[in-house]
Design a protein around this motif. Structure first.
Motif, PDB file in Angstrom:
ATOM      1  N   GLN A 138       0.853  -1.202   0.000  1.00  0.00           N
ATOM      2  CA  GLN A 138       0.000   0.000   0.000  1.00  0.00           C
ATOM      3  C   GLN A 138       0.886   1.249   0.000  1.00  0.00           C
ATOM      4  O   GLN A 138       2.004   1.228   0.519  1.00  0.00           O
ATOM      5  N   PHE A 154       1.744   6.420  13.833  1.00  0.00           N
ATOM      6  CA  PHE A 154       1.421   5.891  12.497  1.00  0.00           C
ATOM      7  C   PHE A 154       2.398   4.783  12.086  1.00  0.00           C
ATOM      8  O   PHE A 154       1.986   3.720  11.609  1.00  0.00           O
ATOM      9  N   GLN A 157       1.712   1.571  13.857  1.00  0.00           N
ATOM     10  CA  GLN A 157       0.562   0.888  13.262  1.00  0.00           C
ATOM     11  C   GLN A 157       0.961   0.150  11.979  1.00  0.00           C
ATOM     12  O   GLN A 157       0.563  -0.989  11.760  1.00  0.00           O
TER      13      GLN A 157
ATOM     14  N   MET B  36      -9.174   3.295  -0.181  1.00  0.00           N
ATOM     15  CA  MET B  36      -8.290   2.244  -0.705  1.00  0.00           C
ATOM     16  C   MET B  36      -9.016   0.911  -0.794  1.00  0.00           C
ATOM     17  O   MET B  36      -9.914   0.625  -0.012  1.00  0.00           O
ATOM     18  N   HIS B  37      -8.576   0.124  -1.743  1.00  0.00           N
ATOM     19  CA  HIS B  37      -9.061  -1.254  -1.865  1.00  0.00           C
ATOM     20  C   HIS B  37      -7.842  -2.163  -1.961  1.00  0.00           C
ATOM     21  O   HIS B  37      -7.062  -1.990  -2.890  1.00  0.00           O
ATOM     22  N   PRO B  38      -7.616  -3.097  -1.067  1.00  0.00           N
ATOM     23  CA  PRO B  38      -8.448  -3.366   0.106  1.00  0.00           C
ATOM     24  C   PRO B  38      -8.288  -2.284   1.160  1.00  0.00           C
ATOM     25  O   PRO B  38      -7.273  -1.584   1.197  1.00  0.00           O
ATOM     26  N   ARG B  39      -9.281  -2.201   2.028  1.00  0.00           N
ATOM     27  CA  ARG B  39      -9.274  -1.194   3.084  1.00  0.00           C
ATOM     28  C   ARG B  39      -8.099  -1.445   4.038  1.00  0.00           C
ATOM     29  O   ARG B  39      -7.878  -2.589   4.436  1.00  0.00           O
ATOM     30  N   PRO B  40      -7.337  -0.396   4.389  1.00  0.00           N
ATOM     31  CA  PRO B  40      -6.231  -0.602   5.336  1.00  0.00           C
ATOM     32  C   PRO B  40      -6.770  -0.888   6.737  1.00  0.00           C
ATOM     33  O   PRO B  40      -7.932  -0.567   7.028  1.00  0.00           O
ATOM     34  N   PRO B  41      -5.956  -1.477   7.622  1.00  0.00           N
ATOM     35  CA  PRO B  41      -6.429  -1.718   8.989  1.00  0.00           C
ATOM     36  C   PRO B  41      -6.892  -0.408   9.636  1.00  0.00           C
ATOM     37  O   PRO B  41      -6.360   0.666   9.333  1.00  0.00           O
ATOM     38  N   GLY B  43      -6.476   0.859  12.560  1.00  0.00           N
ATOM     39  CA  GLY B  43      -5.433   1.600  13.281  1.00  0.00           C
ATOM     40  C   GLY B  43      -4.578   2.432  12.343  1.00  0.00           C
ATOM     41  O   GLY B  43      -4.189   3.555  12.663  1.00  0.00           O
ATOM     42  N   VAL B  44      -4.287   1.876  11.178  1.00  0.00           N
ATOM     43  CA  VAL B  44      -3.480   2.600  10.181  1.00  0.00           C
ATOM     44  C   VAL B  44      -4.266   3.813   9.664  1.00  0.00           C
ATOM     45  O   VAL B  44      -3.744   4.921   9.585  1.00  0.00           O
ATOM     46  N   PHE B  48      -3.184   7.608  10.359  1.00  0.00           N
ATOM     47  CA  PHE B  48      -2.875   8.454   9.193  1.00  0.00           C
ATOM     48  C   PHE B  48      -3.716   9.727   9.238  1.00  0.00           C
ATOM     49  O   PHE B  48      -3.224  10.818   8.963  1.00  0.00           O
TER      50      PHE B  48
END
Lengths: 162, 165
Positions: A138, A154, A157, B36-41, B43-44, B48
């Motif tokens: 990502q 961040f 995480q 985003m795809h896939p969705r981030p966790p 917590g991230v 962010f």
């Protein structure tokens, strides 16, 4: 982490002096995070490309850290006078400075700077500093300076992702 | 005095409800998924978003973390409450206050020439004069919606049985 930075940009100075130094100590030196400096000299800054050339030249001889530190720390001085050479010379030995000057005059460094700049454009970067975080396939682009405490949260995480 | 079922005030309230509810739900969802795809966790995504809240340089670290961890959920919740209409004036007032807070933060950052992203929808969007006008228009809509809701609440409902004299 790729940091697209301009040596003449005040927010880049803030990011480097307040956050990235601590980041290097806590995450980069122990290999948790890879930090890549990318040159993104903005056209509005008269001396930023010259500064980028000197930093690149210093990187070629393994002296990027003191030069980067000197350029950011003395940003207000050299942006007034344009004396990038003198700022860099203050932190390098005479022999090192001769090598850096030769590299700067050689004209080969511009292609490296342009490569970084073009890469930044592929990320649609239009301001500095912009940090592009890469983790588990990502990409997270972020523009602006960051407080170390918030950045740390961040990064933790990101690093805790399995 | 009786209110007609379709007047300008009622139309403004409905437009405000639909527009602000849609924007709040979308903004909260976008912050949680980061588009985003896939969705981030989670917590991230939240940490962010904390970076973006922090870029306004208004709150201390604990305040930044509190806002980042609660705002996306509050936006979705308030958006749904606006749509449902239960205790409408309370939630309309809260939405207006939040919109005013966003507007003050955006105007301050623009006036100070801070080169930051808006963070409104968790995607990279530079804060420009366009952002200031957009937020200003939404604040005006939220204010009108709330004021009109209080005015209309003082009148008998247009579809209620008229009182006998």
């Amino acid at each position: 982490m790729e940091v697209f930075s301009d040596f003449q940009c005040p927010a880049c100075k803030t990011l480097f002096l307040t956050t990235n130094r601590r980041l290097m100590d806590d995450y980069v030196t122990n290999g948790k995070v890879y930090l890549i400096h990318r040159d993104f000299p903005l056209a509005m800054h008269a001396h930023s490309r010259v500064a980028a050339r000197y930093a690149r030249g210093a990187a070629q001889i393994g002296k990027v850290e003191p030069v980067e530190q000197a350029l950011f720390q003395n940003q207000e001085k050299w942006e007034q006078t344009g004396d990038v050479d003198g700022t860099v010379a203050a932190v390098l030995s005479a022999a090192e400075m001769t090598k850096v000057r030769a590299l700067v005059k050689g004209g080969t460094l511009d292609s490296m700077i342009d490569k970084d700049y073009n890469l930044g454009q592929t990320y649609r970067i239009n301001q500095t500093p912009t940090t592009v975080f890469h983790c588990k396939g990502q990409t997270y682009p972020y523009s602006g300076a960051m407080t170390y405490d918030i950045l740390k949260t961040f990064l933790e995480q990101l690093l805790s992702q399995k | 005095m009786q209110s007609s079922p379709f007047n300008l005030r009622r139309a403004t309230i409905w437009i405000g409800r639909l527009v602000l509810a849609g924007i709040f739900i979308y903004a909260g969802y976008a912050k949680l998924t980061m588009g985003m795809h896939p969705r981030p966790p989670l917590g991230v995504a939240l940490s962010f978003f904390a970076l973006q809240v922090d870029s306004y340089q208004i709150l201390p670290s604990w305040g930044v973390k509190f806002v980042a961890n609660t705002l996306p959920f509050a936006e979705i919740g308030l958006g749904l409450l606006l749509l449902i209409g239960w205790r409408f004036r309370i939630w309309a007032t809260l939405v207006t206050l939040i919109m005013l807070g966003f507007f003050v933060a955006v105007v301050r950052s623009y006036a100070l020439g801070m080169q930051i992203n808006c963070g409104c929808f968790a995607t990279p969007e530079p804060l420009t004069i366009k952002t200031v006008f957009r937020d200003g228009a939404l604040v005006a809509l939220a204010l009108l919606m709330t004021i009109f809701a209080f005015i209309e609440a003082r009148k008998p409902h247009p579809w209620s049985t008229p009182e006998k004299a």
